[in-house]
Design an enzyme around this catalytic site. Structure first.
Site, PDB file in Angstrom:
ATOM      1  N   ASP A 299       0.779  -1.215  -0.190  1.00  0.00           N
ATOM      2  CA  ASP A 299      -0.002  -0.122   0.111  1.00  0.00           C
ATOM      3  C   ASP A 299       0.986   1.250  -0.043  1.00  0.00           C
ATOM      4  OD1 ASP A 299      -2.011  -1.841   0.311  1.00  0.00           O
ATOM      5  OD2 ASP A 299      -3.135  -0.654   1.910  1.00  0.00           O
TER       6      ASP A 299
ATOM      7  N   HIS B 283       3.520  -2.211   3.150  1.00  0.00           N
ATOM      8  CA  HIS B 283       3.708  -1.119   2.530  1.00  0.00           C
ATOM      9  C   HIS B 283       4.775  -0.779   1.916  1.00  0.00           C
ATOM     10  CE1 HIS B 283       0.579  -0.839   5.840  1.00  0.00           C
ATOM     11  NE2 HIS B 283       0.041   0.182   4.957  1.00  0.00           N
TER      12      HIS B 283
HETATM   13 ZN   LIG Z   1      -2.429   2.943   3.217  1.00  0.00          ZN
END
Ligand SMILES: [Zn+2]
Length: 262
Positions: A85, A232
């Site tokens: 992400d 992430h």
């Molecule tokens: Zn996010």
């Protein structure tokens, strides 16, 4: 490390303060006074009231107590899916793409629209190398699901346009609400725009920058057949995530296989 453009800095700060994968928790304020309180005034004059011309803040709908129905959190087969992400990031996204390519597996990238606009060549590489795309809102808006439906729709469309400016006709299969702060209204808007809501089942909270060995331990102890793993590749120093993936990708592939979300 401070990304130069103001927009990137703003997003970075928002991510630092708000986190990503952790719904409902407000991290402590970073140092420094909030912007609104400015410098101390010499005399204790009362603060001026807000001008009457200031438009009222739109009402945010409340977050539901439980997650809305229909969120995707499992692959539907034995394999585990990897999702990354907040990118694309010129520093970290190429590193994870290199790892995925070397392991001959694919992942899903949940892109922030303004970052996609800044780094179209990275969006193009993600698609070229066979990964899937997920809309992660224009500016990582943790409250997007609480806004008026028209605002949600405009945000998602703007993000898709930025992705498609990089890759015309890109297939954007998924939408993921930042922080997992979903509302049923938002799920419906995403569906009308052809995107399915992608949640997760394993969250090592790598956005909070634990050491790589902690990320590995959290993922490996929580992973089950069919897990969707949230990590992430942007929004801060992701060196520990990158290091963890060097162990996690081969381990998960051996234990479960790495699945493509369908
Ligand atoms: Zn996010």
């Amino acid at each position: 490390m401070r990304p130069p453009p103001v927009l990137a800095l703003a997003v970075g700060l928002a991510l630092l303060l708000a986190g990503c994968g952790e719904p409902g928790k407000t991290p402590p304020q970073a140092g420094g006074p909030p912007a609104a309180s400015a410098a101390p005034t010499p005399k204790p004059t009362p603060k001026p009231r807000p001008s009457r011309t200031t438009p009222p803040k739109p009402q945010l709908r409340p977050l539901p107590k439980t997650l809305p129905a229909g969120l995707r959190r499992h692959t539907g087969d034995r394999g585990v899916a990897l999702t990354f992400d907040d990118g694309p990031s010129p520093r970290w996204t190429p590193q994870i793409l290199d790892q995925l390519r070397a392991a001959h597996v694919t992942a899903t990238f949940c892109l922030v629209g303004m970052e996609a606009r800044r780094y179209p060549q990275l969006v193009a590489r993600i698609v070229r190398e066979g990964h899937q795309l997920c809309n992660h809102s224009w500016r990582h808006d943790m409250n997007l699901g609480r806004r008026p439906v028209a605002d949600i729709r405009a945000d998602l469309l703007r993000t898709n346009q930025a992705i498609r400016a990089a890759v015309p006709n890109a297939k954007i299969t998924w939408f993921r609400q930042p922080g997992g702060r979903w509302t049923a209204e938002e799920v419906a808007v995403a569906a009308k725009l052809g995107m399915r809501p992608l949640h997760w089942s394993v969250d090592p909270q790598d956005w909070n920058r634990p050491p790589a060995k902690t990320i590995i331990k959290r993922v490996e102890s929580a992973a089950r057949p069919g897990s969707v793993v949230l990590m992430h590749d942007a929004g801060g120093d992701r060196s520990q995530t990158m290091a963890a993936c060097r162990t996690l990708i081969p381990d998960l592939r051996r234990r479960y296989g790495i699945s493509r979300l369908r």
